[in-house]
Design a protein around this motif. Structure first.
Motif, PDB file in Angstrom:
ATOM      1  N   THR A 126       0.821  -1.211   0.000  1.00  0.00           N
ATOM      2  CA  THR A 126       0.000   0.000   0.000  1.00  0.00           C
ATOM      3  C   THR A 126       0.854   1.259   0.000  1.00  0.00           C
ATOM      4  N   HIS A 159      -7.499  -1.796 -11.472  1.00  0.00           N
ATOM      5  CA  HIS A 159      -8.772  -1.285 -10.943  1.00  0.00           C
ATOM      6  C   HIS A 159      -8.611   0.187 -10.577  1.00  0.00           C
ATOM      7  N   VAL A 184     -12.469  -5.688  -6.402  1.00  0.00           N
ATOM      8  CA  VAL A 184     -11.043  -5.391  -6.284  1.00  0.00           C
ATOM      9  C   VAL A 184     -10.347  -6.433  -5.414  1.00  0.00           C
ATOM     10  N   ALA A 227      -7.323  -9.188  -6.204  1.00  0.00           N
ATOM     11  CA  ALA A 227      -6.052  -9.202  -5.480  1.00  0.00           C
ATOM     12  C   ALA A 227      -5.745 -10.580  -4.904  1.00  0.00           C
ATOM     13  N   ILE A 266      -4.083  -1.338  -8.082  1.00  0.00           N
ATOM     14  CA  ILE A 266      -5.346  -0.860  -7.514  1.00  0.00           C
ATOM     15  C   ILE A 266      -5.192   0.626  -7.199  1.00  0.00           C
ATOM     16  N   LEU A 310      -7.358   3.775  -5.651  1.00  0.00           N
ATOM     17  CA  LEU A 310      -8.566   4.185  -4.939  1.00  0.00           C
ATOM     18  C   LEU A 310      -8.487   5.687  -4.680  1.00  0.00           C
ATOM     19  N   SER A 343      -6.449   0.112   3.890  1.00  0.00           N
ATOM     20  CA  SER A 343      -5.035   0.341   3.598  1.00  0.00           C
ATOM     21  C   SER A 343      -4.169  -0.746   4.228  1.00  0.00           C
ATOM     22  N   LEU A 362      -4.671  -4.258   2.426  1.00  0.00           N
ATOM     23  CA  LEU A 362      -4.059  -4.395   1.107  1.00  0.00           C
ATOM     24  C   LEU A 362      -2.541  -4.561   1.153  1.00  0.00           C
ATOM     25  N   THR A 363      -1.921  -4.302   2.322  1.00  0.00           N
ATOM     26  CA  THR A 363      -0.464  -4.495   2.430  1.00  0.00           C
ATOM     27  C   THR A 363      -0.088  -5.975   2.376  1.00  0.00           C
ATOM     28  N   SER A 386       0.049  -7.163  -4.956  1.00  0.00           N
ATOM     29  CA  SER A 386      -0.503  -6.111  -5.811  1.00  0.00           C
ATOM     30  C   SER A 386      -0.105  -4.735  -5.294  1.00  0.00           C
ATOM     31  N   SER A 433      -1.089  -1.117  -4.485  1.00  0.00           N
ATOM     32  CA  SER A 433      -2.289  -0.336  -4.186  1.00  0.00           C
ATOM     33  C   SER A 433      -1.892   1.113  -3.915  1.00  0.00           C
ATOM     34  N   ILE A 444      -3.551   4.715  -2.858  1.00  0.00           N
ATOM     35  CA  ILE A 444      -4.789   5.250  -2.281  1.00  0.00           C
ATOM     36  C   ILE A 444      -4.598   6.731  -1.956  1.00  0.00           C
TER      37      ILE A 444
END
Length: 486
Positions: free
Chosen positions: A284, A329, A355, A359, A366, A368, A388, A391-392, A396, A398, A400
């Motif tokens: 992230t 995404h 999403v 992942a 990703i 956002l 957040s 997603l770490t 992928s 990410s 944000i």
């Protein structure tokens, strides 16, 4: 896997870029229609596409006259695919179709001559000779693009036409109506014979052409690829694009990337687009900054260039590096087509489920944009912080954007929009007070949209409060706000 729906592609400026492609032929439009991102198993194919585009750009920079000639030929090419299909299905071509195939073959010969001189090292734009078809449809060897069922095709046809002409001469020489009627009847019989013989000849010509349809279709495919590659090359030349480097690691590097649609809008208003430079890795990354700081533009610019690069385009950046992604995404607050009556927040949650599923089964990107903006701030903060952190755990990447403080943790990267950080606030306020009707434009001129990498301790800049002050919000409201900040 998902690579944005039509609405999202419109949002990031992809549709704008596609509209800028100067494709001329119907065959090139077919190539454009079938464009798609390359899969992670197709790295060789993507590399080949980028090699072809690079060769095309180099060739176009040094042979402008030849490419002008190619452009003129493209303008003359008609779509003969239906006629070729009828050949394969045992139909009989009419004179117009035979003319169009003949003219197509002549134009292909002209195009082939130019390509042979250019010596392009691009196998998929190689053209096959159509001399046999030209010879078949030009029995008089005059090299003209017109077509007629020539006398040379049949001695019987020649004999019938000569007799018909003789009858037509006799019609004007006889004196009685009875003789005229008899001659017209005889001429009509000859016309029927002529049409029958022409039909037989057209059937034979169609049969002969049907034996060459594979070569014609190969040329049609090559012309489509050539038209599409030239359009992609022109796009890159016009915008000074660069070849992206495809890597295996989950990392993205973008150096001075830009978004052509937003750049053009700004330039029309005599404003300057601030290029985006950012380094991303799996997990992230958070971008913080107040509204008006350009966070949404940053996300759209990154997403657009990733999508284009994975489709075999040169990107709009000084340099770029990224892996082949399984998905891309982009979730923003503009979700009308998805929501179908839900609130913006409800639509975001529905999209977020998709999403997360992506992942779980692949590595992608990703983006956002201000997630959970559509709910109350306290809950929005908790959801943003939870998402957040969640997603770490994935490889992928990410990215944000948020205006919430305290979202960044130790295992996350943090970028911040510089905003009004280094601006002389009192001098800016004085300038606005002198020209209040253009206050927003003046603020935008002084806003620094560049990203800087900061630590997790860096709080979101209080640009929102500063902007409120600059725009003349009631002082008492500002003082109360400041007391809450303190």
């Amino acid at each position: 896997m998902k690579f944005l729906d039509k609405q999202q592609r419109d949002q990031i400026g992809f549709s704008f870029v596609m509209d800028k492609l100067g494709i001329t032929t119907s065959y090139g439009l077919e190539e454009k229609k079938n464009i798609r991102p390359f899969k992670d198993s197709e790295i060789n194919e993507l590399t080949h596409e980028l090699n072809s585009l690079e060769n095309m750009i180099k060739s176009m920079r040094t042979h402008s006259q030849e490419y002008n000639g190619i452009g003129r030929i493209f303008c003359k090419l008609k779509d003969i695919r239906n006629s070729i299909k009828r050949c394969n299905e045992s139909g009989t071509l009419d004179e117009i179709e035979l003319y169009e195939i003949k003219y197509f073959s002549i134009l292909v010969t002209d195009l082939k001559n130019i390509l042979d001189k250019l010596q392009l090292d691009i196998e998929e734009v190689h053209l096959n000779s159509l001399d046999e078809i030209i010879s078949l449809l030009d029995p008089q060897k005059k090299g003209m693009s017109t077509f007629y069922v020539y006398d040379e095709y049949s001695k019987n046809l020649q004999y019938i036409r000569e007799k018909k002409k003789q009858k037509e001469k006799e019609i004007f020489t006889v004196k009685t109506e009875e003789e005229v009627n008899e001659l017209k009847k005889q001429r009509l019989d000859l016309v029927i014979e002529e049409e029958e013989e022409e039909l037989r000849i057209r059937k034979e010509l169609t049969l002969q052409i049907s034996k060459e349809t594979e070569i014609i279709n190969q040329n049609i495919k090559a012309i489509g690829r050539l038209d599409f590659l030239i359009a992609k090359a022109n796009l890159s030349i016009d915008y000074n694009g660069s070849r992206p480097k495809i890597c295996e690691e989950m990392k993205i590097n973008l150096d001075e990337g830009f978004n052509p649609e937003i750049k053009e809008i700004l330039e029309k208003g005599k404003k300057v687009f601030t290029p985006v430079s950012i380094d991303l890795i799996g997990g992230t990354t958070i971008i913080t900054g107040a509204n008006m700081g350009g966070k949404s533009v940053t996300l759209k610019t990154i997403v657009l260039n990733l999508l284009l690069g994975q489709m075999g385009f040169f990107v709009f950046a000084k340099k770029a590096q990224f892996p082949i992604l399984n998905f891309i995404h982009f979730v923003s607050d503009d979700m009308q087509s998805i929501s179908k009556g839900l609130s913006t927040f409800g639509a975001e949650i529905i999209k977020l489920k998709e999403v997360v599923e992506s992942a779980k089964i692949g590595n992608g990107f990703i983006a956002l944009d201000e997630f959970a903006r559509g709910t109350n701030p306290k809950e929005g903060y908790y959801l943003m912080k939870s998402l957040s952190k969640y997603l770490t755990k994935f490889q992928s990447i990410s990215l944000i954007s948020t205006h919430y403080d305290g979202v960044v943790e130790d295992n996350m990267e943090h970028y911040q929009v510089m905003g009004l950080k280094n601006v002389d606030f009192n001098a800016l306020k004085y300038k606005i007070d002198l020209n209040k009707t253009h206050s927003v434009e003046i603020i935008q001129q002084h806003m620094n949209y560049k990203l800087e990498k900061v630590s997790k301790e860096n709080e979101v800049p209080k640009d929102a409060l500063n902007i409120a002050v600059l725009l003349g919000l009631e002082k008492e409201i500002v003082d109360i706000a400041k007391s809450f900040y303190n």
